[in-house]
Design a protein around this motif. Structure first.
Motif, PDB file in Angstrom:
ATOM      1  N   TYR A 207      -4.693  -4.555  -9.456  1.00 29.60           N
ATOM      2  CA  TYR A 207      -4.914  -3.127  -9.662  1.00 29.60           C
ATOM      3  C   TYR A 207      -3.971  -2.367  -8.748  1.00 29.60           C
ATOM      4  O   TYR A 207      -3.401  -2.921  -7.805  1.00 29.60           O
ATOM      5  CB  TYR A 207      -6.359  -2.738  -9.364  1.00 29.60           C
ATOM      6  CG  TYR A 207      -6.719  -2.809  -7.894  1.00 29.60           C
ATOM      7  CD1 TYR A 207      -6.613  -1.691  -7.074  1.00 29.60           C
ATOM      8  CD2 TYR A 207      -7.147  -4.003  -7.315  1.00 29.60           C
ATOM      9  CE1 TYR A 207      -6.912  -1.754  -5.716  1.00 29.60           C
ATOM     10  CE2 TYR A 207      -7.453  -4.083  -5.965  1.00 29.60           C
ATOM     11  CZ  TYR A 207      -7.335  -2.956  -5.175  1.00 29.60           C
ATOM     12  OH  TYR A 207      -7.634  -3.010  -3.830  1.00 29.60           O
ATOM     13  N   LEU A 208      -3.816  -1.085  -9.016  1.00 28.52           N
ATOM     14  CA  LEU A 208      -3.070  -0.193  -8.143  1.00 28.52           C
ATOM     15  C   LEU A 208      -3.997   0.927  -7.690  1.00 28.52           C
ATOM     16  O   LEU A 208      -4.804   1.427  -8.487  1.00 28.52           O
ATOM     17  CB  LEU A 208      -1.862   0.408  -8.872  1.00 28.52           C
ATOM     18  CG  LEU A 208      -0.742  -0.549  -9.272  1.00 28.52           C
ATOM     19  CD1 LEU A 208       0.387   0.231  -9.938  1.00 28.52           C
ATOM     20  CD2 LEU A 208      -0.225  -1.332  -8.080  1.00 28.52           C
ATOM     21  N   PRO A 209      -3.902   1.336  -6.428  1.00 37.39           N
ATOM     22  CA  PRO A 209      -4.708   2.460  -5.972  1.00 37.39           C
ATOM     23  C   PRO A 209      -4.166   3.759  -6.548  1.00 37.39           C
ATOM     24  O   PRO A 209      -2.949   3.938  -6.681  1.00 37.39           O
ATOM     25  CB  PRO A 209      -4.549   2.417  -4.450  1.00 37.39           C
ATOM     26  CG  PRO A 209      -3.209   1.783  -4.243  1.00 37.39           C
ATOM     27  CD  PRO A 209      -3.050   0.786  -5.358  1.00 37.39           C
ATOM     28  N   ALA A 210      -5.063   4.677  -6.884  1.00 41.26           N
ATOM     29  CA  ALA A 210      -4.657   5.968  -7.443  1.00 41.26           C
ATOM     30  C   ALA A 210      -5.475   7.055  -6.775  1.00 41.26           C
ATOM     31  O   ALA A 210      -6.713   6.981  -6.739  1.00 41.26           O
ATOM     32  CB  ALA A 210      -4.878   5.990  -8.953  1.00 41.26           C
ATOM     33  N   ILE A 211      -4.781   8.061  -6.241  1.00 38.97           N
ATOM     34  CA  ILE A 211      -5.487   9.163  -5.599  1.00 38.97           C
ATOM     35  C   ILE A 211      -5.720  10.262  -6.619  1.00 38.97           C
ATOM     36  O   ILE A 211      -4.830  10.620  -7.388  1.00 38.97           O
ATOM     37  CB  ILE A 211      -4.714   9.694  -4.379  1.00 38.97           C
ATOM     38  CG1 ILE A 211      -5.563  10.702  -3.611  1.00 38.97           C
ATOM     39  CG2 ILE A 211      -3.371  10.267  -4.743  1.00 38.97           C
ATOM     40  CD1 ILE A 211      -5.046  11.037  -2.232  1.00 38.97           C
ATOM     41  N   ASP A 224       9.562   1.699  -9.261  1.00 43.21           N
ATOM     42  CA  ASP A 224      10.183   0.411  -8.964  1.00 43.21           C
ATOM     43  C   ASP A 224       9.134  -0.675  -9.183  1.00 43.21           C
ATOM     44  O   ASP A 224       8.060  -0.401  -9.725  1.00 43.21           O
ATOM     45  CB  ASP A 224      10.750   0.381  -7.540  1.00 43.21           C
ATOM     46  CG  ASP A 224       9.698   0.731  -6.488  1.00 43.21           C
ATOM     47  OD1 ASP A 224       8.510   0.388  -6.684  1.00 43.21           O
ATOM     48  OD2 ASP A 224      10.062   1.347  -5.464  1.00 43.21           O
ATOM     49  N   THR A 225       9.424  -1.888  -8.751  1.00 39.82           N
ATOM     50  CA  THR A 225       8.499  -2.998  -8.984  1.00 39.82           C
ATOM     51  C   THR A 225       7.477  -3.159  -7.863  1.00 39.82           C
ATOM     52  O   THR A 225       6.732  -4.133  -7.833  1.00 39.82           O
ATOM     53  CB  THR A 225       9.266  -4.320  -9.147  1.00 39.82           C
ATOM     54  OG1 THR A 225       9.965  -4.596  -7.927  1.00 39.82           O
ATOM     55  CG2 THR A 225      10.246  -4.240 -10.308  1.00 39.82           C
ATOM     56  N   LEU A 226       7.455  -2.218  -6.927  1.00 37.12           N
ATOM     57  CA  LEU A 226       6.516  -2.262  -5.799  1.00 37.12           C
ATOM     58  C   LEU A 226       6.678  -3.547  -4.989  1.00 37.12           C
ATOM     59  O   LEU A 226       5.701  -4.225  -4.638  1.00 37.12           O
ATOM     60  CB  LEU A 226       5.067  -2.122  -6.286  1.00 37.12           C
ATOM     61  CG  LEU A 226       4.757  -0.884  -7.137  1.00 37.12           C
ATOM     62  CD1 LEU A 226       3.267  -0.841  -7.471  1.00 37.12           C
ATOM     63  CD2 LEU A 226       5.189   0.388  -6.437  1.00 37.12           C
ATOM     64  N   GLY A 227       7.928  -3.859  -4.702  1.00 36.76           N
ATOM     65  CA  GLY A 227       8.204  -5.032  -3.881  1.00 36.76           C
ATOM     66  C   GLY A 227       7.850  -6.347  -4.538  1.00 36.76           C
ATOM     67  O   GLY A 227       7.549  -7.329  -3.845  1.00 36.76           O
ATOM     68  N   ASN A 232       7.882  -5.261 -13.900  1.00 35.52           N
ATOM     69  CA  ASN A 232       8.597  -4.203 -14.611  1.00 35.52           C
ATOM     70  C   ASN A 232       8.616  -2.944 -13.766  1.00 35.52           C
ATOM     71  O   ASN A 232       7.964  -2.869 -12.716  1.00 35.52           O
ATOM     72  CB  ASN A 232       7.934  -3.913 -15.952  1.00 35.52           C
ATOM     73  CG  ASN A 232       6.558  -3.267 -15.790  1.00 35.52           C
ATOM     74  OD1 ASN A 232       5.761  -3.680 -14.943  1.00 35.52           O
ATOM     75  ND2 ASN A 232       6.279  -2.249 -16.585  1.00 35.52           N
ATOM     76  N   VAL A 233       9.346  -1.947 -14.233  1.00 34.12           N
ATOM     77  CA  VAL A 233       9.356  -0.622 -13.617  1.00 34.12           C
ATOM     78  C   VAL A 233       8.644   0.320 -14.583  1.00 34.12           C
ATOM     79  O   VAL A 233       9.214   0.710 -15.609  1.00 34.12           O
ATOM     80  CB  VAL A 233      10.794  -0.140 -13.330  1.00 34.12           C
ATOM     81  CG1 VAL A 233      10.773   1.276 -12.734  1.00 34.12           C
ATOM     82  CG2 VAL A 233      11.508  -1.106 -12.395  1.00 34.12           C
ATOM     83  N   MET A 281       5.897   3.828  -2.244  1.00 30.85           N
ATOM     84  CA  MET A 281       4.547   4.276  -2.605  1.00 30.85           C
ATOM     85  C   MET A 281       3.901   3.204  -3.463  1.00 30.85           C
ATOM     86  O   MET A 281       4.373   2.881  -4.551  1.00 30.85           O
ATOM     87  CB  MET A 281       4.632   5.600  -3.363  1.00 30.85           C
ATOM     88  CG  MET A 281       3.307   6.062  -3.938  1.00 30.85           C
ATOM     89  SD  MET A 281       3.477   7.672  -4.753  1.00 30.85           S
ATOM     90  CE  MET A 281       2.167   7.543  -5.967  1.00 30.85           C
ATOM     91  N   GLN A 282       2.807   2.637  -2.978  1.00 30.64           N
ATOM     92  CA  GLN A 282       2.215   1.455  -3.600  1.00 30.64           C
ATOM     93  C   GLN A 282       1.080   1.788  -4.568  1.00 30.64           C
ATOM     94  O   GLN A 282       0.068   1.110  -4.602  1.00 30.64           O
ATOM     95  CB  GLN A 282       1.710   0.504  -2.515  1.00 30.64           C
ATOM     96  CG  GLN A 282       2.786  -0.003  -1.575  1.00 30.64           C
ATOM     97  CD  GLN A 282       3.791  -0.900  -2.275  1.00 30.64           C
ATOM     98  OE1 GLN A 282       3.428  -1.915  -2.847  1.00 30.64           O
ATOM     99  NE2 GLN A 282       5.049  -0.522  -2.244  1.00 30.64           N
ATOM    100  N   GLY A 283       1.216   2.841  -5.346  1.00 30.55           N
ATOM    101  CA  GLY A 283       0.139   3.182  -6.261  1.00 30.55           C
ATOM    102  C   GLY A 283       0.517   4.326  -7.169  1.00 30.55           C
ATOM    103  O   GLY A 283       1.686   4.623  -7.391  1.00 30.55           O
TER     104      GLY A 283
END
Length: 490
Positions: A207-211, A224-227, A232-233, A281-283
């Motif tokens: 999952y990805l965190p979302a504010i 980007d691919t979040l490291g 995918n992007v 930014m990881q989310g």
């Protein structure tokens, strides 16, 4: 296609400009003569707290300084004696024409939280606050938006604003309204939509965190691919698949929430309100495009475990024009079921209750679908102010003319508060520390600022970018790229 390639290049250039602007100075000064100012000498109930001063930096270089005070504060039909920020200095043109800010976010942890004024909804609902007529108000609020209006509802929500059931999920953070998103799909219909989040290690914890931030205009997704977390992007895939009439489906808590084309494409301004996130930014950032489709409830009754409720918005409901107090039979979050969840696993429907709950409905002014303002009152007698409404911050603050403060107050304030006015040059010097200061407020230790979007911080630092986009959206020179009849707004 060449058009899409041009669009991607323009969008990335716009985001780079936004990030560079976050680390530089403003070209337009803050003009205090355009704002109303609180006159402490005309309030018989004002008390200064000169031992508590604040120096707030935002990620785009916005800078607010001042000290704490206590006075009568009005929100709709509710009032209480509460602490608030007495803002003596501001360097940002984003505040031109408004009188302050009203943060509806969660209290910050640690020393920073102890120095800042208690968030107003927490102060109003404090059982020990004998000067409040809102002590019995449930500590929650709901928010939604239309193209021209918006409304905040204190104490719960009016059932007539929704169609269908309210579903709840716990937040991932104690200090920010962050939920887990396990899927983002894009297409004309759900069955033939394309997945935009391809996890490198698919599984139950993917999952990805979302504010959830009312102060941000658009949907911000990874650029980007979040490291390596993704294969995918997502933003690149979105630009490739862009087509009129398509919708997004965000999976939160195992349920799909559809954001239609009419919500993420702003026909009035011919803009696509979807943005790539800065590197690091990881989310995701879920802004006003979501609040135009759903009523979102922010439940803070469990201090250590905030809860988010989501229900489809009744598009036929007309936001109130003046504050109204109503009593409704409401449902409530199934707290016992949610306590063991991480926040990305599943959602539960509301539990039924026979208890009647009062809800204060307060109108909010929607400026071009991008910024929200609420009328508040401070002092005895009440002095009216129009302030920015923002779920991404936690401070209520109004401006004062510091040189008009009584000598008794000036004498007790430290030199850095009574010193020179903030200038454009000072904003250059202070903005580099803005990211670090804001991350410190969020409780993170990896706070070294890095220019041009090379941000290296952990997943919940998505809130830092929330502040950047929130402040950037109303800039006098819009960072948007017009390409073949549509634009991506930055």
């Amino acid at each position: 296609s060449a058009a899409l390639g041009k669009m991607q290049a323009c969008v990335r250039a716009g985001v780079l400009l936004a990030l560079l602007g976050a680390c530089g100075a403003f070209h337009t000064p803050y003009r205090p003569e355009q704002s109303r100012h609180f006159d402490v000498t005309k309030s018989s109930s004002f008390s200064p707290i000169t031992t508590k001063v604040f120096d707030l930096h935002y990620a785009d270089g916005s800078h607010l300084k001042g000290f704490n005070g206590v006075d009568q504060v009005w929100l709709g039909d509710y009032k209480c004696t509460a602490p608030f920020g007495v803002i003596t200095d501001c360097n940002s043109p984003d505040f031109n024409g408004v009188d302050g800010i009203l943060g509806f976010g969660l209290p910050k942890a640690g020393q920073e939280g102890r120095e800042l004024p208690t968030p107003i909804l927490f102060a109003m609902t404090d059982q020990e606050n004998k000067a409040s007529n809102a002590r019995d108000l449930t500590r929650k609020f709901s928010f939604f938006s239309t193209d021209t209006d918006a409304e905040v509802q204190l104490g719960g929500y009016d059932p007539s604003t929704t169609v269908g059931e309210m579903w709840y999920t716990p937040c991932l953070s104690e200090t920010d309204f962050i939920v887990g998103v396990t899927s983002v799909r894009f297409g004309h219909e759900f069955d033939n939509s394309k997945e935009l989040l391809h996890f490198s290690d698919p599984g139950s914890s993917s999952y990805l965190p979302a504010i959830m931030d009312s102060g941000t205009s658009c949907l911000v997704m990874p650029g980007d691919t979040l490291g390596g977390k993704l294969t995918n992007v997502p933003f690149n895939d979105f630009t490739t698949l862009w087509e009129e009439g398509k919708s997004f489906w965000l999976e939160i808590g195992g349920r799909q929430w559809r954001v239609p084309f009419s919500s993420w494409f702003l026909a009035r301004t011919n803009q696509t309100c979807v943005q790539p996130s800065p590197a690091g930014m990881q989310g995701l950032l879920v802004g006003d495009v979501f609040f135009r489709s759903f009523m979102v409830e922010f439940d803070m009754t469990q201090r250590e475990r905030p809860i988010i409720g989501i229900a489809p918005l009744n598009t036929k409901y007309a936001p109130v024009g003046t504050a109204q107090l109503g009593t409704f039979e409401l449902h409530h979050a199934p707290v016992s079921k949610l306590q063991l969840l991480r926040g990305e696993e599943t959602m539960f429907p509301a539990e039924h209750t026979q208890r009647l709950t009062q809800v204060d409905q307060i109108p909010i002014f929607n400026k071009k679908g991008t910024q929200y303002f609420m009328d508040v009152g401070v002092g005895t007698p009440k002095q009216p102010f129009t302030v920015i409404f923002d779920t991404g911050s936690a401070v209520l603050g109004v401006f004062v003319v510091k040189h008009d403060l009584p000598m008794a107050i000036k004498a007790q304030l430290p030199d850095d508060v009574m010193g020179q006015e903030l200038s454009l040059e000072q904003s250059r010097a202070s903005s580099a520390g803005g990211l670090g200061a804001l991350m410190g407020m969020l409780g993170y230790t990896n706070s070294a600022p890095v220019l041009a979007g090379l941000l290296a911080f952990n997943l919940a630092a998505v809130a830092v970018v929330a502040a950047l986009v929130r402040r950037r959206r109303n800039r006098k020179v819009p960072l948007s790229a017009q390409v073949d009849g549509y634009a991506v707004c930055a």
